[in-house]
Design an enzyme around this catalytic site. Structure first.
Site, PDB file in Angstrom:
ATOM      1  N   ASP A 146      32.270 -88.539  15.852  1.00  0.00           N
ATOM      2  CA  ASP A 146      33.219 -89.043  16.867  1.00  0.00           C
ATOM      3  C   ASP A 146      32.456 -89.750  17.990  1.00  0.00           C
ATOM      4  OD1 ASP A 146      36.117 -87.346  16.577  1.00  0.00           O
ATOM      5  OD2 ASP A 146      34.375 -86.310  15.783  1.00  0.00           O
ATOM      6  N   THR A 176      39.538 -85.323  12.716  1.00  0.00           N
ATOM      7  CA  THR A 176      38.234 -84.650  12.906  1.00  0.00           C
ATOM      8  C   THR A 176      38.221 -83.265  12.268  1.00  0.00           C
ATOM      9  OG1 THR A 176      37.874 -85.817  14.998  1.00  0.00           O
ATOM     10  CG2 THR A 176      36.577 -83.830  14.630  1.00  0.00           C
TER      11      THR A 176
END
Length: 307
Positions: A50, A121
């Protein structure tokens, strides 16, 4: 030949930037150290992917288009961006397309780019790799008008020799590319919804739609892909939790092929830079027959979700 319109240059660059992002996502996974950090809890995670992907996307686009507003999910400084994170290429195919007339005069400072560096995620950390997408949405006048969705692990179960990953892109008035547009089976009501953010309200709303099948997957980008590839007929999420960077790119791609994405009340999302980030009134989307689903959202659900 006149140089391509700004919008087409931004989309063409975002395409290459998203491909670079996918390489980073795969490299972090292959290296084995995901560097997981809990942001607000066990269902709100951030990984090294990320962080690196957001730095790469934001720095690469900011370098080329310095006056564009870029809003990313992760709160990061861009000071420590190394050159190897910068992607300065573009997709030539996109530049060959004619920019829709209503967008030819756009200036850099009128664009807002919403970035979700790694949508899904939680699924990424659990190895559900096909749920993962990289989202770059482009807004003008508060509307999502173009988007890029990269699926870094598309085909990952197809075995050796399969090309890993794909990039889908779309612009309102041009269409969407990089996938085969397919409608869900006629007469079947297949609802796709959240995998890791379920609640009584989410489930009550789905029950009210009386679906034939419910698919639970991670990531907003992934859910829109289910719609445009005909695996699901509606995306229903009766809960806050989705943010503008989750919906901007998927909305633009869905709208480019004639679908519709709104909150649970049927309100359009606004994507100007001052807007609040949370989509507090949920998400309702369909490629076809949006009205069928919208008309069946219970009033109790609507009353619980204030825009």
């Amino acid at each position: 030949m006149a140089s391509p319109a700004l919008l087409m240059r931004v989309v063409a660059s975002a395409y290459s930037v998203a491909e670079k992002a996918a390489t980073i996502v795969r490299n972090v996974m292959a290296a084995g150290d995901l560097g997981i950090v809990e942001k607000t809890g066990a269902n709100d995670l951030q990984t090294k992917a990320d962080r690196l992907v957001q730095m790469s996307i934001c720095a690469s686009l900011a370098r080329k288009f310095p006056k564009v507003t870029i809003i990313g999910e992760e709160e990061l400084s861009t000071d420590e961006v190394t050159e190897e994170l910068i992607e300065d290429g573009h997709c030539e195919e996109i530049l060959k397309k004619t920019c829709p007339a209503q967008y030819t005069g756009i200036k850099e400072e009128e664009l807002v780019i919403w970035v979700d560096p790694l949508d899904g995620t939680k699924e990424y950390t659990e190895g559900l790799l096909d749920h993962v997408t990289v989202l770059i949405g482009i807004a003008y006048g508060g509307k999502a008008i173009a988007g890029v969705i990269n699926q870094p692990y598309y085909n990952y179960e197809a075995g050796a020799g399969a090309v890993l990953g794909r990039t889908i892109w779309g612009v309102l008035g041009i269409g969407a590319f990089g996938f085969q547009l397919t409608e869900a089976p006629a007469g079947k009501h297949i609802v796709v919804t959240t995998r890791s953010h379920s609640s009584a309200l989410v489930n009550d709303c789905i029950s009210a739609l009386n679906p034939d099948t419910v698919i639970r997957v991670g990531g907003a980008g992934n859910k829109i892909i289910q719609l445009i590839e005909g695996k699901a007929s509606a995306y229903v999420f009766a809960s806050p939790g989705c943010k503008k960077w989750d919906t901007c790119a998927p909305e633009a791609i869905l709208h480019a092929v004639g679908g519709k994405l709104t909150d649970i009340h049927g309100n359009s999302f606004q994507y100007n830079k001052e807007v609040k980030h949370m989509n507090s009134a949920g998400v309702l989307a369909a490629l076809r027959n949006y009205d069928y689903y919208a008309s069946r959202i219970p009033n109790t659900v609507k009353q619980s979700l204030v825009p």
